[in-house]
Design an enzyme around this catalytic site. Sequence first.
Site, PDB file in Angstrom:
ATOM      1  N   ASP A 156      31.816  34.221   4.898  1.00  9.06           N
ATOM      2  CA  ASP A 156      31.341  33.301   5.937  1.00  9.06           C
ATOM      3  C   ASP A 156      30.434  34.071   6.894  1.00  9.06           C
ATOM      4  O   ASP A 156      30.873  35.026   7.532  1.00  9.06           O
ATOM      5  CB  ASP A 156      32.543  32.716   6.687  1.00  9.06           C
ATOM      6  CG  ASP A 156      32.201  31.535   7.562  1.00  9.06           C
ATOM      7  OD1 ASP A 156      31.017  31.381   7.949  1.00  9.06           O
ATOM      8  OD2 ASP A 156      33.118  30.757   7.884  1.00  9.06           O
ATOM      9  N   SER A 209      29.234  22.652  10.920  1.00  9.58           N
ATOM     10  CA  SER A 209      28.098  23.320  10.296  1.00  9.58           C
ATOM     11  C   SER A 209      27.488  22.433   9.228  1.00  9.58           C
ATOM     12  O   SER A 209      28.201  21.812   8.431  1.00  9.58           O
ATOM     13  CB  SER A 209      28.533  24.653   9.680  1.00  9.58           C
ATOM     14  OG  SER A 209      28.945  25.544  10.689  1.00  9.58           O
ATOM     15  N   GLU A 210      26.175  22.420   9.214  1.00  5.58           N
ATOM     16  CA  GLU A 210      25.406  21.603   8.282  1.00  5.58           C
ATOM     17  C   GLU A 210      25.864  21.807   6.841  1.00  5.58           C
ATOM     18  O   GLU A 210      26.129  22.923   6.409  1.00  5.58           O
ATOM     19  CB  GLU A 210      23.931  21.991   8.391  1.00  5.58           C
ATOM     20  CG  GLU A 210      23.021  21.323   7.394  1.00  5.58           C
ATOM     21  CD  GLU A 210      21.590  21.814   7.529  1.00  5.58           C
ATOM     22  OE1 GLU A 210      20.699  21.001   7.260  1.00  5.58           O
ATOM     23  OE2 GLU A 210      21.364  22.976   7.898  1.00  5.58           O
ATOM     24  N   THR A 230      39.343  21.149  14.772  1.00  8.78           N
ATOM     25  CA  THR A 230      39.074  22.132  13.730  1.00  8.78           C
ATOM     26  C   THR A 230      40.332  22.480  12.956  1.00  8.78           C
ATOM     27  O   THR A 230      41.442  22.291  13.445  1.00  8.78           O
ATOM     28  CB  THR A 230      38.467  23.426  14.325  1.00  8.78           C
ATOM     29  OG1 THR A 230      37.988  24.254  13.271  1.00  8.78           O
ATOM     30  CG2 THR A 230      39.483  24.202  15.149  1.00  8.78           C
ATOM     31  N   GLY A 270      25.671  26.122   4.149  1.00  8.11           N
ATOM     32  CA  GLY A 270      26.369  26.984   3.206  1.00  8.11           C
ATOM     33  C   GLY A 270      27.033  28.186   3.860  1.00  8.11           C
ATOM     34  O   GLY A 270      26.926  29.298   3.352  1.00  8.11           O
ATOM     35  N   ARG A 281      28.629  32.470   9.391  1.00  3.16           N
ATOM     36  CA  ARG A 281      28.326  31.649  10.556  1.00  3.16           C
ATOM     37  C   ARG A 281      28.592  32.402  11.855  1.00  3.16           C
ATOM     38  O   ARG A 281      29.477  33.255  11.923  1.00  3.16           O
ATOM     39  CB  ARG A 281      29.147  30.359  10.531  1.00  3.16           C
ATOM     40  CG  ARG A 281      28.736  29.432   9.405  1.00  3.16           C
ATOM     41  CD  ARG A 281      29.609  28.228   9.337  1.00  3.16           C
ATOM     42  NE  ARG A 281      30.951  28.610   8.890  1.00  3.16           N
ATOM     43  CZ  ARG A 281      31.949  27.756   8.723  1.00  3.16           C
ATOM     44  NH1 ARG A 281      31.769  26.472   8.973  1.00  3.16           N
ATOM     45  NH2 ARG A 281      33.121  28.165   8.307  1.00  3.16           N
TER      46      ARG A 281
END
Length: 188
Positions: free
Chosen positions: A121, A48-49, A144, A88, A123
């Site tokens: 989170d 993730s960015e 991961t 974020g 996401r």
Amino acid sequence: MKIEISDEANLPSRFGQYKVMAFKEGEKEHLAIYKGDLNGVINVRVHSECLTGDAIGSLKCDCRDQLEAALKYIEQHGGMVIYLRQEGRNIGLLNKINAYHLQDLGFDTIQANHQLGFKADLRTYEIVDFILAHFGITQINLLTNNPEKLSALKAKIVNRIPIQITPNEFNEGYLRVKKEQMGHMLDE
């Protein structure tokens, strides 16, 4: 969900020679960075960015270190990095900087998100399933430490490959929260 897909292009980088494709999902544009044969069991990193970490080199997190480790791994072993535009933990850059401010005041990363009215989170990973399906990838070795990713993806996860990063004085607390409160598999 309507997804626009770019053409494939070459991407020479300081980590190696890759191919890239972009996937536009609404206003978000994600990137698949890949190398080698994409048949069989594929090494995959879902990243993730993190503008502050990935681009600026912030020491508050381990994002850039994880991204670089994944790109080096893919360069050596083949596979794919899927770069998600979920800054974020998907609260956006402005809110992430507000969370940083709260962290400066003593809140941990989860407490800061909660103070701003967000879950720890936000996401999601549906686009990852779409990208993997686009390439015909059904089995992966997932790079991961995040247990959420292990349960969120539809592809069969054959192996989990940990990404171990050496903490620094600025991210020790952040990594401790990821491990103790979010279940991240660190120090293995």
